[in-house]
Design a protein around this motif. Structure first.
Motif, PDB file in Angstrom:
ATOM      1  N   SER A   8       0.808  -1.221   0.000  1.00 53.76           N
ATOM      2  CA  SER A   8       0.000   0.000   0.000  1.00 53.76           C
ATOM      3  C   SER A   8       0.845   1.277   0.000  1.00 53.76           C
ATOM      4  CB  SER A   8      -0.972   0.007   1.185  1.00 53.76           C
ATOM      5  OG  SER A   8      -0.292   0.014   2.415  1.00 53.76           O
ATOM      6  N   MET A   9       2.099   1.174   0.413  1.00 54.03           N
ATOM      7  CA  MET A   9       2.975   2.347   0.402  1.00 54.03           C
ATOM      8  C   MET A   9       3.698   2.496  -0.937  1.00 54.03           C
ATOM      9  SD  MET A   9       2.609   3.772   3.352  1.00 54.03           S
ATOM     10  CE  MET A   9       4.053   4.720   3.755  1.00 54.03           C
ATOM     11  N   THR A  10       3.364   1.647  -1.911  1.00 59.22           N
ATOM     12  CA  THR A  10       4.004   1.675  -3.222  1.00 59.22           C
ATOM     13  C   THR A  10       2.943   1.985  -4.281  1.00 59.22           C
ATOM     14  OG1 THR A  10       3.635  -0.675  -3.704  1.00 59.22           O
ATOM     15  CG2 THR A  10       5.603  -0.116  -2.393  1.00 59.22           C
ATOM     16  N   PHE A  11       3.267   1.689  -5.514  1.00 54.57           N
ATOM     17  CA  PHE A  11       2.337   1.913  -6.617  1.00 54.57           C
ATOM     18  C   PHE A  11       1.031   1.156  -6.402  1.00 54.57           C
ATOM     19  CE2 PHE A  11       0.617   1.146 -10.867  1.00 54.57           C
ATOM     20  CZ  PHE A  11       0.511   2.452 -11.304  1.00 54.57           C
ATOM     21  N   GLN A  12       1.100   0.024  -5.700  1.00 54.68           N
ATOM     22  CA  GLN A  12      -0.103  -0.765  -5.435  1.00 54.68           C
ATOM     23  C   GLN A  12      -1.100  -0.003  -4.574  1.00 54.68           C
ATOM     24  OE1 GLN A  12       2.644  -3.928  -4.234  1.00 54.68           O
ATOM     25  NE2 GLN A  12       1.156  -5.333  -5.137  1.00 54.68           N
ATOM     26  N   GLY A  13      -0.655   1.024  -3.879  1.00 55.42           N
ATOM     27  CA  GLY A  13      -1.555   1.857  -3.098  1.00 55.42           C
ATOM     28  C   GLY A  13      -2.029   3.083  -3.851  1.00 55.42           C
ATOM     29  N   ILE A  14      -1.249   3.513  -4.836  1.00 54.47           N
ATOM     30  CA  ILE A  14      -1.618   4.705  -5.604  1.00 54.47           C
ATOM     31  C   ILE A  14      -2.881   4.472  -6.420  1.00 54.47           C
ATOM     32  CG2 ILE A  14      -0.916   6.198  -7.528  1.00 54.47           C
ATOM     33  CD1 ILE A  14       1.955   5.963  -6.467  1.00 54.47           C
ATOM     34  N   VAL A  15      -2.968   3.324  -7.084  1.00 56.61           N
ATOM     35  CA  VAL A  15      -4.119   3.062  -7.956  1.00 56.61           C
ATOM     36  C   VAL A  15      -5.421   3.003  -7.155  1.00 56.61           C
ATOM     37  CG1 VAL A  15      -5.127   1.460  -9.616  1.00 56.61           C
ATOM     38  CG2 VAL A  15      -2.690   2.006  -9.745  1.00 56.61           C
ATOM     39  N   PRO A  16      -5.512   2.219  -6.064  1.00 50.63           N
ATOM     40  CA  PRO A  16      -6.770   2.244  -5.309  1.00 50.63           C
ATOM     41  C   PRO A  16      -7.083   3.620  -4.720  1.00 50.63           C
ATOM     42  CG  PRO A  16      -5.275   0.576  -4.416  1.00 50.63           C
ATOM     43  CD  PRO A  16      -4.592   1.208  -5.569  1.00 50.63           C
ATOM     44  N   TYR A  17      -6.063   4.321  -4.269  1.00 47.27           N
ATOM     45  CA  TYR A  17      -6.284   5.673  -3.743  1.00 47.27           C
ATOM     46  C   TYR A  17      -6.880   6.564  -4.829  1.00 47.27           C
ATOM     47  CZ  TYR A  17      -5.451  10.387  -2.095  1.00 47.27           C
ATOM     48  OH  TYR A  17      -5.617  11.697  -1.747  1.00 47.27           O
ATOM     49  N   TYR A  18      -6.325   6.503  -6.028  1.00 47.48           N
ATOM     50  CA  TYR A  18      -6.790   7.331  -7.138  1.00 47.48           C
ATOM     51  C   TYR A  18      -8.285   7.089  -7.398  1.00 47.48           C
ATOM     52  CZ  TYR A  18      -7.155   9.286 -11.845  1.00 47.48           C
ATOM     53  OH  TYR A  18      -7.541   9.998 -12.954  1.00 47.48           O
ATOM     54  N   TYR A  19      -8.659   5.792  -7.474  1.00 47.21           N
ATOM     55  CA  TYR A  19     -10.049   5.479  -7.815  1.00 47.21           C
ATOM     56  C   TYR A  19     -10.994   5.543  -6.622  1.00 47.21           C
ATOM     57  CZ  TYR A  19      -8.695   4.446 -12.539  1.00 47.21           C
ATOM     58  OH  TYR A  19      -8.242   4.565 -13.813  1.00 47.21           O
TER      59      TYR A  19
END
Length: 154
Positions: A8-19
């Motif tokens: 969640s502190m990496t790119f894997q967290g950026i996408v869910p945060y964005y949407y």
């Protein structure tokens, strides 16, 4: 970060945060075999001699085995199961997972070779281990065998 979940502190967290936070109710589910493909077993039991068995992990009655997907239909890769390319793993068996992992790594090294060429260098490194797979960027199995990318002088 966004989460908590692994990555969640990496790119894997950026996408869910964005949407979830910035653009709610706009997300669509993408085919996991084409996007973020991991060459993983979609079923609950082990694959033995390339025979897949068990129930689908996602609860559906039928599930696609991404390991049988042609690489031309894969757009992004998640290297967790296959391991990072710089570990110089040859995945030297025809088992479903290893065959696709090998293709993922060959493609990664081909892209690296193209990058090296854009910097005015040879597409092939000086490594001698399995050059058809690693384009000369590995001397042996493991991280110690990998030839690091050297940035060009400015």
């Amino acid at each position: 970060g966004y989460g908590p979940f692994y990555g969640s502190m990496t790119f894997q967290g950026i996408v869910p945060y964005y949407y979830d936070e910035l653009h709610p109710n706009t997300a669509v589910e993408l085919n996991r075999c084409s996007y973020n493909s991991m060459a993983d077993n979609p079923r609950t039991k082990r694959t033995v001699n390339n025979v897949v068995s068990g129930d689908c992990r996602d609860g559906r009655k039928e599930c696609e085995d991404c390991r049988e997907r042609p690489i031309s239909t894969v757009y992004t890769v998640h290297f967790t199961l296959c391991q990072k390319p710089w570990t110089c793993q040859d995945h030297n068996t025809e088992m479903l997972q290893h065959a696709l992992c090998r293709e993922f790594h060959i493609l990664w090294f081909r892209i690296r070779a193209d990058l090296e060429e854009t910097w005015g260098r040879s597409k092939l490194g000086t490594g001698k281990w399995k050059q058809d797979q690693f384009y000369g960027y590995c001397n042996s199995f493991g991280k110690k065998g990998y030839h690091n990318i050297v940035l060009p002088d400015k």
